[in-house]
Design a protein around this motif. Structure first.
Motif, mmCIF file in Angstrom:
data_model
loop_
_atom_site.group_PDB
_atom_site.id
_atom_site.type_symbol
_atom_site.label_atom_id
_atom_site.label_comp_id
_atom_site.label_asym_id
_atom_site.label_seq_id
_atom_site.Cartn_x
_atom_site.Cartn_y
_atom_site.Cartn_z
ATOM 1 N N GLN B 121 0.862 -1.172 0.000
ATOM 2 C CA GLN B 121 0.000 0.000 0.000
ATOM 3 C C GLN B 121 0.904 1.229 0.000
ATOM 4 O O GLN B 121 1.994 1.210 0.583
ATOM 5 N N THR B 122 0.429 2.286 -0.622
ATOM 6 C CA THR B 122 1.367 3.372 -0.921
ATOM 7 C C THR B 122 1.665 4.303 0.248
ATOM 8 O O THR B 122 2.540 5.155 0.144
ATOM 9 N N GLY B 123 0.947 4.138 1.363
ATOM 10 C CA GLY B 123 1.280 4.976 2.513
ATOM 11 C C GLY B 123 2.537 4.497 3.218
ATOM 12 O O GLY B 123 3.075 5.176 4.094
ATOM 13 N N ARG B 124 3.017 3.331 2.833
ATOM 14 C CA ARG B 124 4.221 2.777 3.446
ATOM 15 C C ARG B 124 5.424 3.665 3.132
ATOM 16 O O ARG B 124 5.559 4.164 2.023
ATOM 17 N N THR B 125 6.289 3.835 4.117
ATOM 18 C CA THR B 125 7.442 4.699 3.863
ATOM 19 C C THR B 125 8.455 3.980 2.981
ATOM 20 O O THR B 125 8.534 2.750 2.966
ATOM 21 N N ASN B 126 9.223 4.773 2.281
ATOM 22 C CA ASN B 126 10.237 4.241 1.374
ATOM 23 C C ASN B 126 11.191 3.287 2.102
ATOM 24 O O ASN B 126 11.425 2.161 1.658
ATOM 25 N N LEU B 127 11.726 3.723 3.233
ATOM 26 C CA LEU B 127 12.721 2.906 3.924
ATOM 27 C C LEU B 127 12.124 1.602 4.436
ATOM 28 O O LEU B 127 12.784 0.569 4.455
ATOM 29 N N SER B 128 10.851 1.624 4.837
ATOM 30 C CA SER B 128 10.270 0.408 5.392
ATOM 31 C C SER B 128 9.916 -0.598 4.298
ATOM 32 O O SER B 128 9.608 -1.749 4.604
ATOM 33 N N VAL B 129 9.945 -0.198 3.044
ATOM 34 C CA VAL B 129 9.824 -1.188 1.970
ATOM 35 C C VAL B 129 11.086 -2.040 1.971
ATOM 36 O O VAL B 129 11.047 -3.269 2.014
ATOM 37 N N THR B 130 12.233 -1.374 1.957
ATOM 38 C CA THR B 130 13.490 -2.117 2.064
ATOM 39 C C THR B 130 13.530 -2.880 3.389
ATOM 40 O O THR B 130 13.978 -4.025 3.440
ATOM 41 N N GLY B 131 13.034 -2.257 4.433
ATOM 42 C CA GLY B 131 13.034 -2.901 5.742
ATOM 43 C C GLY B 131 12.332 -4.246 5.730
ATOM 44 O O GLY B 131 12.736 -5.177 6.424
ATOM 45 N N ALA B 132 11.292 -4.365 4.903
ATOM 46 C CA ALA B 132 10.510 -5.605 4.872
ATOM 47 C C ALA B 132 11.237 -6.741 4.165
ATOM 48 O O ALA B 132 10.853 -7.896 4.284
ATOM 49 N N ILE B 133 12.285 -6.424 3.397
ATOM 50 C CA ILE B 133 12.913 -7.464 2.567
ATOM 51 C C ILE B 133 14.412 -7.603 2.784
ATOM 52 O O ILE B 133 15.022 -8.553 2.310
ATOM 53 N N GLU B 134 15.007 -6.678 3.530
ATOM 54 C CA GLU B 134 16.475 -6.714 3.609
ATOM 55 C C GLU B 134 16.981 -7.930 4.370
ATOM 56 O O GLU B 134 18.066 -8.419 4.097
ATOM 57 N N GLY B 135 16.140 -8.450 5.277
ATOM 58 C CA GLY B 135 16.541 -9.658 5.990
ATOM 59 C C GLY B 135 16.758 -10.828 5.031
ATOM 60 O O GLY B 135 17.522 -11.743 5.311
ATOM 61 N N ASP B 136 16.096 -10.774 3.891
ATOM 62 C CA ASP B 136 16.248 -11.829 2.887
ATOM 63 C C ASP B 136 17.219 -11.437 1.783
ATOM 64 O O ASP B 136 17.264 -12.072 0.719
ATOM 65 N N GLY B 137 17.943 -10.359 1.997
ATOM 66 C CA GLY B 137 18.992 -10.002 1.047
ATOM 67 C C GLY B 137 18.527 -9.157 -0.130
ATOM 68 O O GLY B 137 19.225 -9.064 -1.141
ATOM 69 N N PHE B 138 17.355 -8.524 -0.020
ATOM 70 C CA PHE B 138 16.869 -7.688 -1.115
ATOM 71 C C PHE B 138 16.692 -6.236 -0.668
ATOM 72 O O PHE B 138 16.702 -5.933 0.519
ATOM 73 N N PHE B 139 16.544 -5.338 -1.634
ATOM 74 C CA PHE B 139 16.265 -3.943 -1.297
ATOM 75 C C PHE B 139 15.475 -3.284 -2.415
ATOM 76 O O PHE B 139 15.412 -3.791 -3.535
ATOM 77 N N TYR B 140 14.835 -2.147 -2.054
ATOM 78 C CA TYR B 140 14.147 -1.318 -3.041
ATOM 79 C C TYR B 140 15.073 -0.143 -3.331
ATOM 80 O O TYR B 140 15.470 0.580 -2.422
ATOM 81 N N ALA B 141 15.437 0.034 -4.615
ATOM 82 C CA ALA B 141 16.579 0.891 -4.936
ATOM 83 C C ALA B 141 16.401 2.406 -4.739
ATOM 84 O O ALA B 141 17.267 3.042 -4.151
ATOM 85 N N PRO B 142 15.320 3.020 -5.228
ATOM 86 C CA PRO B 142 15.277 4.493 -5.100
ATOM 87 C C PRO B 142 15.351 4.917 -3.627
ATOM 88 O O PRO B 142 14.591 4.411 -2.801
ATOM 89 N N ASP B 143 16.272 5.803 -3.308
ATOM 90 C CA ASP B 143 16.532 6.135 -1.905
ATOM 91 C C ASP B 143 16.629 7.636 -1.674
ATOM 92 O O ASP B 143 17.697 8.172 -1.404
ATOM 93 N N PRO B 144 15.490 8.346 -1.766
ATOM 94 C CA PRO B 144 15.538 9.779 -1.461
ATOM 95 C C PRO B 144 16.099 10.004 -0.065
ATOM 96 O O PRO B 144 15.920 9.158 0.815
ATOM 97 N N SER B 145 16.776 11.120 0.148
ATOM 98 C CA SER B 145 17.355 11.394 1.470
ATOM 99 C C SER B 145 16.278 11.421 2.543
ATOM 100 O O SER B 145 16.562 11.232 3.716
#
Ligand SMILES: Cc1cc2nc3c(=O)[nH]c(=O)nc-3n(C[C@H](O)[C@H](O)[C@H](O)COP(=O)(O)OP(=O)(O)OC[C@H]3O[C@@H](n4cnc5c(N)ncnc54)[C@H](O)[C@@H]3O)c2cc1C
Ligand SMILES: Cc1cc2nc3c(=O)[nH]c(=O)nc-3n(C[C@H](O)[C@H](O)[C@H](O)COP(=O)(O)OP(=O)(O)OC[C@H]3O[C@@H](n4cnc5c(N)ncnc54)[C@H](O)[C@@H]3O)c2cc1C
Lengths: 384, 483
Positions: B121-145
């Motif tokens: 859902q789009t209200g999710r913050t950018n960093l917490s998208v990566t947060g949901a998958i980084e434990g499995d070795g993945f990330f979401y690339a666009p990273d605004p400051s």
């Protein structure tokens, strides 16, 4: 045939048109559709307008032959990242593919999985809309969010919204070395799993294709890695180890499979001669093997997988209409799209070339076309 | 900066509007008390503020559709909102509008590593998208400051970028599909887990449309395996020109760093005072980050070091370990915070062809002198995305206006040298009136015709992106003024 020499001529030709125009770049597409209206050739608008290797950008007139673009890039050790290839081998049409035609069809090759599609590398466009008005969007810089992104909308629009006159795009340095890991004997499902494992690894895979009919009859899966030589050696070895559960991978450094891969594998060798039909299918990679089991199980065809399974290329000599109908229905059900790239005119004239969209989206697309081309004269019927 | 006058007819119907909204939303999701709507009066462009008539916080796509149908029916303008971190005033309300915030819509709906996507859902913050998958070795690339705060909703609307988009692209290159609700309340699914559009690339034009074409409630995002490792190097130069030339040489050499960040002296000084990252005091600093295995990193850093040394750097500091890498990034990452401590600032983000860097930095220096306001530069040099920060004092009468005038001059300069007004922050209200510098009336008309298709009544975020004069006739459509 209208053959304007520059953008202004072209705009005038569109403004003056009394009926449909059939927009053509190099004409190497040849969908098989019977042309409607007068041919408007963009081939007269040629030349590279600007090339800044240090900024990784090039600007060219839309009719510039792809070969000329590639030669200029080659001289600076650079390349078109998204790897377009000519479909001459499939359509049986010879001619000079143009850079405008490449972007107008969003034509992308194997490296799409790593660097994006043509649409992702397109930075700016100039085009003439259906009113004959010259318009501009985007620019020549890498990052640009000024106003709506009509660049993406025009990419892949196949002349239905406007005639591209100039394109600005990003290029990349050619890699120092290329290597690949080849696996043989895999079923489609195993191959898609192996490609998923490779794409999910940190080894920056730049191509993942599988040819069930293989190069020498044996199913062949190719994974490509590019970059500095030492790094390529390291990554191909790691990749082979990672994929060991799929069999003993062979490491190669020859570029031949990939040069052939521009018109890839057994596909292009077999696919010659008139009468064939070709579809490009885009689905979630994991859906591809089951889809093809159903399609190829019921219809005689050749096919292969690119983009780690995300793109399937299908070729059939017979039973084309039945295959087409089954394919469109299956793809609609699982999500994705099947484009009829080339077919004998009885099929190409009878069915939409692009996957029909759900009604609300079709309505939006129709209204967009009407905004850009109120008279409906640009390539009528080409986009659904 | 002007905003349209609120429509008194709409304001007078507030009670009816609130009552109808309550019928489709739970009580706590409708905010109409003037004390509480203040929380939505501005985004990160804080110079402008105006509480909305009502704010709503739906939790599902169906609720969003319900709200939009009511607003459409009553002719009430709607301003979509993610986390309100826009620097362009994209989420700035008008007094007669409904702010539709998606901040309660934060679920991960599907994660698929084999096919490399996540649906959220789009209200999710950018960093917490990566947060949901980084434990499995993945990330979401666009990273605004702003990634800790900003939502995927705003990222899609602004087509946001970040430090690492030199390699991985911006939002549009990592967006596979959306679920979106039109102003009429129709729910559309566009794109999906497959690649590219079969027909017209609607997704391509929705991304970056600044909340003017529809309210995006779900997104399918491409995810990537994390690289084996990454390491930055810090390079200092005694002139901006030389630093610019070094950037160009690195790019040409075939090294493809994931990030090349540039800071000039005013910025270095402010960051150093704020974050004490141990930066050398010099005219220009580059942070170049590369990725890969330890050997690959070493190889790339060797190449970059060789290139840099040809330009006589005053400092060349490789990070020996994660701690040092952290320190190298620390100053850069706190740049905006550092500026905020010493002054009010306005952050521009014009993009220029990389070859024009030295010229543009010199001209900015001259303009800064002419206008009497300090400008610090920190930016994504690899792709020419400038971030001049103009420092001013909002409490000194006239300084905001001077700052805006200087900002406009700098952006015109960016366009003149072949660049554009905004590389990642969007037009919003901030650059709305400068659009004519980059686009002809016909070019703007073509863009507005796209809005006509999606939102014929011009109710969705209507006063943004296009100069008010250019959009006036459209904003006066019957439904928009009927209410
Ligand atoms: C639907 C489709 C998808 C393809 N996908 C791929 C792919 O993924 N990878 C790949 O390598 N190759 C692909 N190709 C093949 C090939 O790369 C393109 O057909 C080729 O780029 C066409 O170049 P051309 O100049 O010969 O264009 P033509 O054959 O002359 O035209 C192709 C299409 O583009 C339109 N067109 C051409 N020039 C312009 C212009 N200046 N402005 C507006 N419209 C124009 C035409 O009207 C026509 O619809 C695809 C082809 C098609 C038709
Ligand atoms: C300190 C700081 C650093 C930043 N750094 C960067 C950076 O490095 N790169 C960068 O690109 N940006 C940066 N930004 C800008 C900002 O964070 C981005 O533009 C971000 O994407 C905005 O997201 P948001 O959720 O806060 O959106 P909001 O501010 O809430 O809204 C932004 C726009 O999106 C629209 N919108 C919101 N939700 C929806 C929806 N559901 N559907 C349709 N439209 C919607 C709004 O109407 C508005 O036009 C920075 C901002 C700050 C304050």
């Amino acid at each position: 045939m209208l053959t304007p020499k520059d953008e202004r001529d072209l705009a005038q030709a569109v403004a003056d048109a009394k009926g449909p125009l059939w927009v053509q770049g190099g004409g190497t597409r040849a969908s098989g559709r019977t042309p409607q209206g007068e041919v408007l050739s963009v081939a007269g608008l040629t030349g590279i307008t600007l090339y800044e290797p240090g900024a990784l950008t090039m600007v060219a007139q839309a009719g510039t032959p792809l070969a000329e673009i590639e030669a200029a890039l080659e001289a600076e050790g650079q390349m078109l990242p998204f790897e377009p290839y000519s479909l001459g081998g499939v359509t049986g049409v010879s001619g000079d593919t143009t850079i405008g035609g490449v972007f107008a069809t969003n034509a992308s090759g194997a490296r799409r999985v790593q660097v994006g599609a043509a649409r992702d590398l397109l930075l700016g466009v100039r085009f003439v809309d259906g009113r004959g008005e010259v318009l501009r969007n985007g620019g020549r810089v890498m990052k640009n969010v000024t106003g709506y992104d009509l660049v993406k909308l025009l990419a892949g629009s196949r002349g239905a919204l406007g005639v591209l006159t100039e394109v600005a795009f990003k290029v990349l340095p050619k890699p120092e070395a290329v290597g690949h890991v080849t696996l043989t004997g895999l079923t489609d499902a195993e191959a898609v799993q192996a490609m998923a494992a490779a794409m999910g690894s940190p080894f920056d895979v730049s191509g993942a294709v599988h040819a069930p009919a293989g190069i020498e009859e044996e199913p062949t899966t190719l994974l490509r890695v590019e970059g500095f030589a030492d790094s390529v050696t390291y990554r191909t070895e790691r990749l082979r180890d990672l994929l060991s559960r799929f069999g003993a991978g062979q490491i190669g450094t020859s570029v031949e499979p990939w040069q052939a891969g521009r018109a890839l594998s057994a596909f292009s060798q077999t696919v010659r001669g008139p009468g064939g039909a070709t579809w490009f299918v885009s689905v979630k990679p994991g859906d591809a093997p089951a889809l093809m089991a159903r399609i190829a199980g019921a219809h005689d065809c050749l096919y292969d997988y690119d983009w780690a399974g995300g793109r399937i290329r299908i070729h059939a000599m017979a039973d084309q209409r039945a295959l087409h109908d089954a394919l469109r229905a299956e793809v609609a059900a699982i999500g994705g799209h099947a484009t009829l790239i080339h077919a004998p005119s009885d099929l190409a004239d009878a069915v939409p070339l692009t996957q029909p969209e759900p009604a609300p989206l079709a309505a939006l697309s129709e209204r967009l076309r009407a905004q850009f081309d109120p008279r409906g004269i640009l390539n009528p019927g080409v986009m659904g | 900066m002007d905003m349209p006058q609120p429509n008194p007819a709409i304001v007078s119907r507030k009670a009816e509007l609130v009552e109808r909204l309550h019928r489709v939303l739970p009580d706590r999701a409708v905010i109409s008390d003037p004390m509480e709507t203040r929380a939505y009066e501005c985004d990160a462009l804080t110079a402008y503020a105006c509480p909305p008539l009502v704010a709503v916080l739906p939790a599902t796509t169906e609720e969003v559709a319900g709200v939009l149908r009511i607003c459409h029916d009553m002719g009430v303008p709607v301003v979509p909102r993610g986390s309100g971190t826009s620097l362009a005033g994209g989420a700035l309300p008008t007094a007669d509008c409904v702010v539709l915030g998606v901040s309660r819509m934060t679920e991960v709906l599907e994660t698929d590593y084999d096919n490399r996507f996540i649906r959220v859902q789009t209200g999710r913050t950018n960093l917490s998208v990566t947060g949901a998958i980084e434990g499995d070795g993945f990330f979401y690339a666009p990273d605004p400051s702003s990634q800790l705060a900003c939502a995927i909703a705003g990222n899609i609307a602004m087509n946001s970028g970040g430090a690492h988009c030199l390699k991985y692209g911006v939002t549009t290159n990592n967006l596979l599909g959306v679920r979106m609700v039109t102003m009429q309340g129709e729910v559309l699914d566009i794109g999906g887990a497959h690649l590219d559009a079969g027909g017209l690339d609607l997704l391509g034009v929705i991304c970056g449309s600044e909340g003017q074409l529809g309210v995006v409630t779900e997104a399918t995002l491409r995810i990537l395996p994390k690289p084996e490792g990454a390491r930055p190097v810090l390079i200092g130069f005694d002139s901006n020109e030389v630093a610019g030339a070094c950037v160009s040489d690195i790019i040409r050499a075939g090294v493809l760093p994931v990030a090349i960040e540039f800071m000039d002296r005013p910025c270095i000084e402010a960051c150093e005072a704020f974050a004490k990252a141990g930066y050398p005091m010099c005219e220009a600093l580059l942070i170049v980050e590369v990725e890969g295995s330890p050997q690959e990193i070493a190889h790339q850093l060797r190449l970059i070091g060789d290139i840099a040394r040809r330009h006589n750097p005053v400092e060349l500091r490789e990070a020996a370990d994660a701690d040092e890498a952290g320190r190298i990034w620390l100053g850069r990452k706190s740049a905006f915070g550092a500026m905020g401590q010493i002054n009010d600032y306005m952050c521009l983000d014009g993009t220029i062809p990389v070859s024009q860097l030295p010229l543009v930095l010199r001209r900015i220096g001259e303009l800064s002198g002419e206008y009497g306001l300090r400008v610090a530069n920190v930016f994504h040099a690899g792709d020419g995305n400038m971030h001049p920060l103009i420092l001013f004092d909002a409490n000194t009468p006239g300084q905001l206006e001077t700052c805006e005038a200087l900002g406009a001059e700098i952006l015109k300069l960016c366009v003149e040298v072949g660049g554009c007004l905004t590389g990642e922050h969007g037009v919003g209200i901030e650059k709305r009136d400068l659009m004519t510098v980059q686009y002809s009336p016909a070019d703007l008309e073509a863009q507005m015709r796209v809005k006509d298709v999606f939102d014929p009544d011009w109710l969705l975020n209507p006063a943004k992106v296009f100069p008010l004069g250019a959009s006036e006739a459209r904003r006066q459509t019957p439904r928009a003024s009927a209410a």
